[in-house]
Design an enzyme around this catalytic site. Structure first.
Site, PDB file in Angstrom:
ATOM      1  N   TYR A  83      48.346  19.573 -56.445  1.00  0.00           N
ATOM      2  CA  TYR A  83      48.596  20.196 -57.745  1.00  0.00           C
ATOM      3  C   TYR A  83      49.958  20.880 -57.683  1.00  0.00           C
ATOM      4  O   TYR A  83      50.392  21.351 -56.629  1.00  0.00           O
ATOM      5  CB  TYR A  83      47.504  21.227 -58.075  1.00  0.00           C
ATOM      6  CG  TYR A  83      46.156  20.611 -58.408  1.00  0.00           C
ATOM      7  CD1 TYR A  83      45.392  20.000 -57.407  1.00  0.00           C
ATOM      8  CD2 TYR A  83      45.654  20.633 -59.700  1.00  0.00           C
ATOM      9  CE1 TYR A  83      44.162  19.444 -57.710  1.00  0.00           C
ATOM     10  CE2 TYR A  83      44.417  20.074 -60.010  1.00  0.00           C
ATOM     11  CZ  TYR A  83      43.672  19.483 -59.006  1.00  0.00           C
ATOM     12  OH  TYR A  83      42.452  18.924 -59.309  1.00  0.00           O
ATOM     13  N   GLU A  84      50.626  20.943 -58.847  1.00  0.00           N
ATOM     14  CA  GLU A  84      52.028  21.376 -58.829  1.00  0.00           C
ATOM     15  C   GLU A  84      52.201  22.848 -58.452  1.00  0.00           C
ATOM     16  O   GLU A  84      53.310  23.291 -58.193  1.00  0.00           O
ATOM     17  CB  GLU A  84      52.701  21.081 -60.175  1.00  0.00           C
ATOM     18  CG  GLU A  84      52.126  21.867 -61.330  1.00  0.00           C
ATOM     19  CD  GLU A  84      52.541  21.286 -62.680  1.00  0.00           C
ATOM     20  OE1 GLU A  84      53.079  20.174 -62.725  1.00  0.00           O
ATOM     21  OE2 GLU A  84      52.307  21.971 -63.684  1.00  0.00           O
ATOM     22  N   SER A  85      51.105  23.605 -58.408  1.00  0.00           N
ATOM     23  CA  SER A  85      51.193  24.983 -57.946  1.00  0.00           C
ATOM     24  C   SER A  85      51.513  25.052 -56.460  1.00  0.00           C
ATOM     25  O   SER A  85      51.731  26.145 -55.926  1.00  0.00           O
ATOM     26  CB  SER A  85      49.875  25.709 -58.221  1.00  0.00           C
ATOM     27  OG  SER A  85      48.791  24.977 -57.699  1.00  0.00           O
ATOM     28  N   GLY A  86      51.528  23.909 -55.772  1.00  0.00           N
ATOM     29  CA  GLY A  86      51.924  23.906 -54.365  1.00  0.00           C
ATOM     30  C   GLY A  86      50.788  23.600 -53.401  1.00  0.00           C
ATOM     31  O   GLY A  86      50.991  23.559 -52.195  1.00  0.00           O
TER      32      GLY A  86
END
Lengths: 258, 286
Positions: A51-54
């Protein structure tokens, strides 16, 4: 005989089936997240979800409401900063599949999540691109999941937020891209895949009980069907149970709005 | 060394009308209490930078603090619209709002470039997308070595960074744990920085040699505000209140319900009300 199922469940399950055990998948929130986790909980237990939150290789027990719920971090192999996520992992070419949705799509699977109406005088201001513009071009290939309707499957987009096959043909290659772009568009009615030459999205599989007329009624361009159109296999009992249990856990965890 | 102070004093001293302010936290550790304090102190004409405007900027926009928003995804995550943001863009209420829109990759790169002291960020982006047609701050350059066309955006260099973190020690060193977003970058990219923390401790106990720590000499002011990220969350302290994010959809949909909520929960309150939200993790789920 499987239980009765909704068209929404059919869509999520058909999308989940497209994911492979060896995929490294960049997951958007909402239906892409449901489908990716269903794949992980059924036929693709080793799939890497990012997920793009890392959060890398995350295994959430409930579906996150946001892209950065603590559940994602707590169940991840590791969590990196957002610049690192976009630079090393996405731009660096480490992702095999990007999983997107959108508000509007055209026949070349270009997506609009920015605005309905003119950009400067919007009729409806949508959230915007977020990670999508670069997900669409940096991932090895793109799966799209969207419910069909004439307002969302349109002849011409008001705004191209993220590139699909552009104007069709070799447009992506002419822009210098080596990635495949959208290879699968899964809807509540059918599955589209790009024509090998024109790159127009054509229907290759129809969900059980859906007619060609219904697909056309819910599409804003003249739909093309492949020479051989398959029937999407009915959801299995395991797929349905797993998906429903996932949604039930998620509803319990997020609570009802007071 | 940062001044350890109250939130009201930190905002009063370091955020001025017309400033460019970046309040970051990628879903996690969003500095909501600081946003409320800026609203209470009636800051005006701010240029607000944030990847995801979220509820924090929805509130500040609706209360008239913003002149311009620089952003990449302006929705209520998993829920839908930010109605105050939309009302400002679509109907200029309570004031016209200028927008500068990017992708996440551009914003993250722009913060990193700011932290690195560079004037611009270069990345492979916006290929075939329409945003470069409407945002003059997106340009393309050629790699001098390979000839590849790459996207360029100006580095973010805010006047003030505002973040929330788990802990600071008494010297003012700050520890961020969990989803770290762009917080290290935004503090290092900004002229000044305000950090609210869950607690001020004697020993930071980072837990790893590679923990995300902002040394004291990179931070301007620190205020202890327990619960200060609510309804966002602080890993290890309290969970994201997903039910409130859903409820915000009803609160913010209409101007009068929004204003009533802001009066009762922001204008008539102080930062201390956030402490009520430091409940144990996952209470809502059990």
């Amino acid at each position: 005989m499987a239980d009765a199922y909704t068209s929404n469940e059919m869509m999520t399950i058909a999308a989940a089936r497209a994911m492979r055990n060896e995929d490294v998948c960049f997951v958007g929130i909402g239906m892409p997240s449901a489908a990716s986790n269903l794949a992980r909980l059924t036929h693709a237990p080793d799939i890497t979800l990012i997920y793009e939150s890392g959060t890398i290789a995350t295994k959430p027990d409930v579906l996150p409401l946001s892209i950065g719920d603590s559940e994602l971090c707590e169940t991840a192999l590791t969590t990196v900063s957002v610049p690192e996520m976009f630079r090393y992992w996405l731009q660096g070419g480490r992702i095999t599949v990007g999983f997107l949705g959108g508000a509007q799509i055209d026949k070349f699977a270009n997506l609009n999540t920015t605005v309905i109406g003119p950009y400067d005088k919007p009729k409806v201001r949508l959230p915007g691109g977020g990670g999508a513009p670069e997900i669409a071009t940096s991932c090895g290939e793109i799966f799209i999941i969207m419910a069909q309707g004439k307002r969302s499957f349109v002849d011409k987009l008001d705004f191209i937020t993220s590139l699909g096959h552009g104007e069709g043909g070799d447009h992506r290659a002419r822009l210098g891209l080596k990635t495949k772009g959208p290879t699968k568009l899964v809807t509540d009615l059918c599955i589209f895949q790009p024509d090998p030459v024109t790159r127009e999205m054509i229907v290759t599989s129809i969900h059980p009980g859906v007619t060609r007329e219904k697909i056309q009624e819910n599409t804003g361009w003249p739909v093309r069907f492949a020479d051989k159109v398959a029937e999407t296999p009915t959801p299995t009992a395991k797929e349905l149970e797993t998906l429903r249990a996932l949604h039930a856990r998620t509803a319990a965890a997020h609570g009802k709005a007071a | 060394m940062p001044r350890i102070t109250t939130l009201a004093e930190a905002v009063s001293a370091h955020i001025h009308d017309g400033d460019t302010v970046a309040m970051e936290g990628f879903t996690h550790l969003i500095p909501h209490a600081a946003g409320h304090e800026i609203i209470r102190q009636q800051r005006k004409n701010l240029t607000l930078i944030r990847m995801t405007p979220d509820l924090i900027y929805d509130q500040m926009i609706g209360m008239g603090c913003a002149k311009k928003v620089v952003f990449s995804w302006g929705g209520n995550p998993g829920v839908g619209s930010l109605y105050r943001f939309r009302d400002a863009v679509e109907k200029a209420w309570p004031a016209p709002l200028e927008i500068e829109e990017h992708s996440h990759a551009a914003m993250a790169n722009a913060y990193e470039a700011g932290a690195a002291g560079l004037p611009l960020a270069v990345f492979r982006g916006y290929i075939g997308a329409d945003l470069p047609k409407v945002n003059p701050n997106i340009k393309f350059i050629q790699c001098p070595f390979t000839g590849e066309t790459l996207a360029a955006v100006p580095a973010h260099r805010p006047d003030v960074a505002v973040i929330h973190a788990q802990k600071a020690d008494r010297q003012g060193n700050v520890l961020i744990d969990g989803i770290a977003g762009v917080q290290k970058e935004v503090v290092l990219a900004s002229k000044r920085s305000i950090v609210t923390v869950e607690e001020i401790v004697d020993d930071l106990k980072p837990g790893s040699f590679n923990a995300v720590v902002l040394p004291a000499w990179t931070v301007t002011a620190i205020a202890e505000v327990p619960g200060g990220a609510y309804p966002s969350y602080a890993q290890g302290y309290y969970a994201r209140d997903n039910a409130f994010y859903k409820k915000w959809d009803e609160i913010a949909r209409e101007r009068d319900t929004f204003l009533a909520w802001m009066k009762a929960n922001v204008l008539d309150q102080g930062p201390e009300i956030f402490a009520a939200h430091t409940r144990p993790l996952r209470v809502a789920a059990e």
